[in-house]
Every structure is written in structure tokens, then in C-alpha cells.
Design a protein around this motif. Sequence first.
Motif, mmCIF file in Angstrom:
data_model
loop_
_atom_site.group_PDB
_atom_site.id
_atom_site.type_symbol
_atom_site.label_atom_id
_atom_site.label_comp_id
_atom_site.label_asym_id
_atom_site.label_seq_id
_atom_site.Cartn_x
_atom_site.Cartn_y
_atom_site.Cartn_z
ATOM 1 N N HIS A 405 33.571 -49.345 -91.833
ATOM 2 C CA HIS A 405 33.116 -50.555 -91.140
ATOM 3 C C HIS A 405 33.811 -50.731 -89.790
ATOM 4 N N ASP A 408 31.472 -50.472 -86.839
ATOM 5 C CA ASP A 408 30.208 -51.204 -86.881
ATOM 6 C C ASP A 408 30.145 -52.230 -85.755
ATOM 7 N N GLU A 409 28.942 -52.672 -85.466
ATOM 8 C CA GLU A 409 28.756 -53.636 -84.379
ATOM 9 C C GLU A 409 29.487 -54.945 -84.647
#
Length: 966
Positions: A405, A408-409
Motif C-alpha cells: 500500500h 498507492d495513490e
Amino acid sequence: MFENIKDEFIKFITSRAVIVCGLIVCLAGIMIYRLFWLQIVNGDYYLDSFQLKITKVKTIQPARGNIYDVNGNLLAYNKDANSVTIEDVYKSGKGKNKAINDTLNGLIDIIEENGDSVDQDFNIIINGSGNYEYNVTGSALIRFLADVYGHAKTDELKYEEKTKTAEEVIEDLCKKFEIGEKEGSGINAKFIAGKGYSKDRVLNLVIVRYKMYNNSYQKYIDTTVASDVCEQTVADVLENASILDGADIELSTARYYPDSEYFSHILGYTGKVTPDQLAELKQVNKNYDSNDIVGQSGIEESMESVLQGTKGKETLSVDNTGRVIEVNSFVDSIRGNDVWLTIDKDLTEACYKILEQSLAGILVRKIQNIKANPDNADLGSSNTPIPIYDVYFSVFDNAIVDISHFDDEDAKDTEQKVYQAWLAKKEEVINGIRVELNEKQTPYKDLSKEYKWYMTHISDMLESEIFNSDKIDKEDEMYKAYHLTEEISLTEYLKYTYAKGWIDVSRLNLDNQYASSEEVFAQIVDYIAGELGGEKVTSEGVESNPDLDFDARLYKYLLLEDRISGTQVCNLLLEQEAVSLDDEERGLWERGGESSYTFMRNRIEKLDITPAQLALYPCTGSIVITDVNTGEVRALVSYPGYDNNKMANGVDAAYYAKLRSDKSNPLFNYATMQKTAPGSTFKMVSATAGLSENVITTSSTIHCGGIFTKLDDNKPPRCWIHPGSHGDLNVTGGIKNSCNVFFYEVGYRLGIVDGTNSYSSDIGLQKLAKYASLYGLNEKSGVEITESEPQISDKDSVRSAIGQGSANYTTVSLARYVTTVANSGKCFNLTLIDKTTDSNANVLEDYSADVRNEIDMPSAYWDAIHLGMRQVVQSKKIYDNFGVNVAGKTGTAQQEGKPNHSLFVCYAPYESPEIAVATRVANGYTSSYAAEITKRVLEYYYNLKEDEEILSGTAQTLQDGAANAD
């Protein structure tokens, strides 16, 4: 003449018209006849009132029987559930695969959008690296491959089919079911398997299509897509039924385990029958078929014939879209019978919690605010600390936080910073490995600890991926020079193995098959860099293929180099909500008033992070409690457990992948499968052998001077008290003091050849094995779940007499053994089953533990052994003023390079034994820990303290007791 021709023409036309009309009338008659009267002989298809009717016989699956504890508490039962199904109602032809795949894509979208998942009852999964992987091995894998490639017998498999990777099997099935897209156009168009889909979606489509294919020989059989789905999924599927041909919702049952974590290893779980299981079950009950749900492990498996009910049958009339027109007949299913266990639910849960709290207490006690132990630290010593940096690293290494994660954005501030530090480190290391392989070529033994790990990881990876395993010669001097004496570099080793033909260069994607050895080595280095970098070169291009072990390991060195801080590790836990703080501690943390060291200790102490999650030593353990007088098992606990609800009713693929990668191995039953040396818990066997073979008496003494000197040995065995000594001891004193020298002498005397003074280890081993067998230590204990075979020592009768040698036993084996000691010689085949009943609670069969054998020994011998065990417990301060008299024996089993295993066996009350307990803490440092954990179990069992005090839900501090070692 013209008129004649005209007349003839009119006659011709008229006659033809009559014939055509006649044909039309006949055809109409046939159609009417078929529409209203004709039925196909087998009755499966008939037309009535212009509407197509299809007879469909539907099997009604029975509910499984319940499983109860000895007190009637439910441990497993069925609840109503809804399943998403699909039926093959599609017309054969060129567009059939596309039509089915389009429907399934829509169906899976609905299922996943509502938080449900496709049943993963398939032998291929997606692992933590995002790659396809088999979840079976050996004969089960071969059977699966035979089924995939359409062979009735496994020996019909071709070599290329038998050696297919999971990735290749998926690709073949994608081609078979046209899951993918064409690239190009016209005659140059090429079908690319899986193109246009994520790996998750490919796998889900393959799973359902494969099941539909296996059902295709039976007309109008539903295939289950997803089990136990939520109400929203039900509503959405029904709402979209008009565009989801063949899709439907079926009322079914789901297996439910209300206290799954505590009983998962006992109960097991259910799942779709495998071909091997089906063949075996059909021998007992021919009504089993390939769509049945059966027990896969534990009691669910061993009591399958009792729990499985009787199928019902419903005959329906449906139209060509599968819609039910009418019900013709109905025979309901009959629920399975119930199984009652000897297990006490409350006692088992208490033991589990006590074990978890105690393991956390050991960790809290041993964690120190240091980076690492010295290189020469004795990991087996009870005084060796656990560095806090090992705790920080475990947060990454055992996936307490999700490192995927970080990029991630929606990744948060700390995640982003840690990720950037990791990226920089990864680039440095891969470049450093290139330099090491191409230029430095340092002998393995001279590398830093960090680079030793990298080189070991690389060589293991290459030997599993590009080496021909059948050509590797482990007796080769260069093999030994790298793997054993560590005198050469990995570069030298790889160049040598290539020259010897151990490397399969076809796996390197070489452009030139006649490349020189230097070109091949350069290609190997590129291959290594690509694998570590997470890029796998295939014939289709470059694929993402992260090396999770390597990626996680980088965090260890980032921490040691202070490029990632302990504070950042704590913030990661908070950002990902892996832990939570109360308002007071949260404020303190945010103000900088709490150190990362204290933060982590608090999380462990409060069990916000469990020992299993950390996967540091110790993180596993087991406890088995028996009824001394009946041989019934009252508790069988393996820590850690798992949620078997996520394994039944369609496997949760993500959860299963996490369990498989978890370093605490929660799927493993530590009570029945883990085998270690018994250590000093074995000394009652040796005492029995010594007394019965008349090499000692109850009053004779043996002198302990700290060292046993009768063996021609460069390293003579020592007593645990050395450089101290115990002096003169009789057998009771030998057990009380756990004197190694006393029992070395017993093992030696057992090996004396009759009529001589010569010693034979083999003779001593035979006698020890004889008495170990009388205690049941040569066979499985009898419990009705999977258990490892015990191993009686077959080397060195002197050391075997103190539970070393090559002896290895499970916790449940030790429980049977101490049960036999407690009741003075009655050896049971232990049982977990109390009785079986029908659904109306009528008893079908009463179970009881069989008496396997009895040890016929004078009561004076038993008294001497029992008294020694009683004095063991009396010598432990933790048992001072204890409310029940306990007799027991500690044991320490050594494991090279890791902390010792901690063992304790006992029974209570001493005067009139009721229960026996065997406790093992794997890699638990000192046997005193197992003794104290057992004390808390006994406190709970005999109500010596309030439950709230015993089961606090927080770490329980244990005393080291190192001076009382054995």
C-alpha cells in the motif's frame, strides 16, 4: 395446338399445387402432433401448449450434523445461506465461450462490488507475490493435472503436462475457455490468454468455467459461483437476471464455527470434494458425487460419514431459459447426525488465552532497547534478549502492515517516505550485487552479514528456478566449497555450475544459443537483477513479479542503518489502522511523550499486536489436557489458530494466501503435528526401564560429579548443573533434580551386554524403546485428527536416556505418556469423541478410549517415580502454597541456532489424579515457562483464582527460573 398446350400447362400447375398443399398440411399436422402429443421417450424434453418444457432433476444437498463439546456447547453448525449459481443454458457454437464469459464478468462484478467473493475451490491460487501457485503438492497435484488435461489415470499424463507450472495451466485453461483477447486482425490475429483481465479476474473466470466444464456431462446442473453471499448480492443478481443468462440464487446452508480461532485445528473445515477424496468416499457410500461438500480436515474429515446427511431430490419442469414452470416431485434431504466431543469448550478457550498471554509476557520480558545481539550470542540461553529492532522488522516481515500500500495513490505521509527510502535502498543493493558478482567476487565467508543473506537468497532462488536439480552433485568439491566451507564466491560457484551443465540456459531467454560462458554469466546476473527487482522476463514480455522475501528484508537493513526509524514504524501501524490507541496514549504519542520502544512494548503487552503476528521466538505453543481415568481429551490447543469460517463455504483466497505466508504458520497443528525431543520429560521412561531391568533399585544411588566419564568421547556429556554436581541420588532424587548424570548412568547400564562389562548402545536403545513403547511413545496417540508419527531414539542410549538422541514426540504423545504415568500404568488410545446422536438427540454410538496396554510394575516403583515428580513441583517457588498438589516434570529440548523448546508434563491432584497436562512452548527458552503456563491452566481448572485475573487479556509476566534448569 396452342389451346392444347395451355390446357396441359394448367393441369401441370394444378397438380403441383395440390402436391405442395398436401405437403404443407402434412407438415402442419406433424408440428401439431409434436406440439400437443409427442413426448421424448426418456421424458427429459417435451412440448406442451407451444411452450418448451425441460425436466430437471435437482439434488437437494443435506445439512451437515452439528458438533458439540462435552457439555453441549455448539462448536459447528449450519445456518441458512444464499449461493450464486449459474447453469449452462447457452447454445453451442462459435460465440458460446464469449457469451458465458460476458455473463460471468457481470456476475463477478456484482459479487465483488458487494464484498463477496468467488468460491476458491481450486488447486491454484495467487500468492503474496501476485503469481499463480499450486496449493497442493505430490500425488494431489498430479491428480489435479490429470483432471485438467482430461486423463482418467495419472499415468496417462504426458511429461510436458506433468511439469506444467501453475501459470502454464492457467494459460491453457484460458485458451480452452477463450478467456482473453485477440491481438491483430484477420489471419494474423493471435489469441492472448488472459489479455484484458487482471490476474484475479482470470483466476475467478477459470475457476467457474472449469467447474461448469466438469458439470457439462450432466444436463442442467447448477454450478456454484459464490457461497454464503450477502442480501445485496442476492438482490442485485435477481434484479439483473434478464441479462445474466443462467444465473440464479439458490437457498443453501453454510457451515459456521462460532469460536473458530480456538477450535480450528480440532474441527477443521469443509470444502468441495477432491477427486481422490471422492474415490475413497464412494467405496463407503456410492451416493457421493463430484459436487458434494465434505470435511477437509479435523473432526469434519474424520467423522465425515456421521456428519454427512442423506440427499434429497426435486424434479422440476423448466423452460429453455431455466425458469421453473412447475414442481413435479419432491423428496427432502435428511440432516446429518451429530458428533459430541470430549473437549470442554470453556477450558480449551481458557488454555488458548493463557498461552497467548504468556507468550506475550515472555516477549515483553525479553525485548530490550538494542539494535542487535552480539554475533557470538547464545540464542539458546534463557538470558538472551530480543532486540527491539527485531520487533520493528517483524512489522514488515510478517505483514502486520501492508507494504504494497506504500505506493498507492491514497498512501499517507509516513508510507510515502518509507517507500522512497526503500526504493533508494533497493536500487543500491541491486547495483551492489552486480558489483559483487562482476568485480569483487568475495568468498562467502568474508561477506558482511547483510550480503551473506543476499547471496544465500540468490543461490537458493537460482537452484530452484534455473538449475537442473537432478544434475546437482552435492558431493562435488566446488559445491561443498560454496555451501559448506564457504571458501569461494557465488560468482565462482555459478561459473563452475554452468561449466558442469547444472544450469538450464533455456530458462534465461538467451538470444544466442551459442553464447560464450561470459555472455551466459552476464545473462545470469541480469536474470538475478530482474528477479530481485520484481521483473520477470517471459516470451510475452516483462511481467511484475515481486520477490517478497527480498523486498521485506531490505527493511531490516534500512532500520539498522537508521534510514527508517522506530517512530516511523509506529506511525505506519497507526496510519494503516493496524493498531489503535486510547485517547490518553494517542495524545501522549502525538506530543512526543512516548518512545517508539515503549509504544511497541505497550502494543504487545495489551495484545494489540499478538505473538503470532510478530512471529518472533516464542510465537507458538500447545497444551493437551486428558482425563487420567478415561483417556478422554478435555482440551487440545494449538496456538496460533485461524478462522476456519473463511476456509469453509468457499475459500477466502486472500485470507488463505495470508495464512500460507504467515511465519507463525497458523495452519499447522502444533499439538498433534510438531515433534521435538522430549528433553527431561522422558526421564520417567528411563526410570521405568532402569527399575524393571534391575540396573537400579528404588534405594540404590548413583553419584553425580557433573560430568559423565564412561564414554570414549571427546565431549563427555555433562549435567545441566555443571560445573556444580548433585552428589549421590536415588531414582526419586534423580527425577526431582532432573540429574542428567544419574540418567546417563541408567542409559549406560541398560546397554551392558549380559555377563560382561562391555557397553553396547544398541542394546541400551532396544531396552529404552521397549519401555517407551509401553507408554505409547511408539505409536500415534489415538486422537481422531491428523497426527505425526512419533520417533523413538535410535542413537546413543546414554544421551537418549535424558530425552535427547533422535527421539521426537508431539505434545499429544507426551499427554498420553504422562496420563499413563499418572494412573500407574494404564495406557489409553486417547479419544476426542464422546458420542454420536441423531438430530433428535438419540444416542447412536457411545465412544470411549480403548485401553491399549497396561504396565505391570510394582507399586514401589510407581511410588518412587510419582514422588520424584511431586518433588519437582515442590522445588518450584511458583507452586508454593498452591491450592492443589501437583506432580510434574520439566523438559528442555535443544534446537541448534534457535532458543530451546520449553516443555512441562504433570498431573493433579497428586494423591488422586484426575487430569494430566502436557505443555510445549516452541522455542520457549526455559522449561520454567511451560511450568508456569501450566500452573495458570490448573488455577483456571480448579477455580483457584477469579477468571478475570487469569484471563486478563493482557501479557502475563513469567519468571525465568533459570536456576532450576533441567
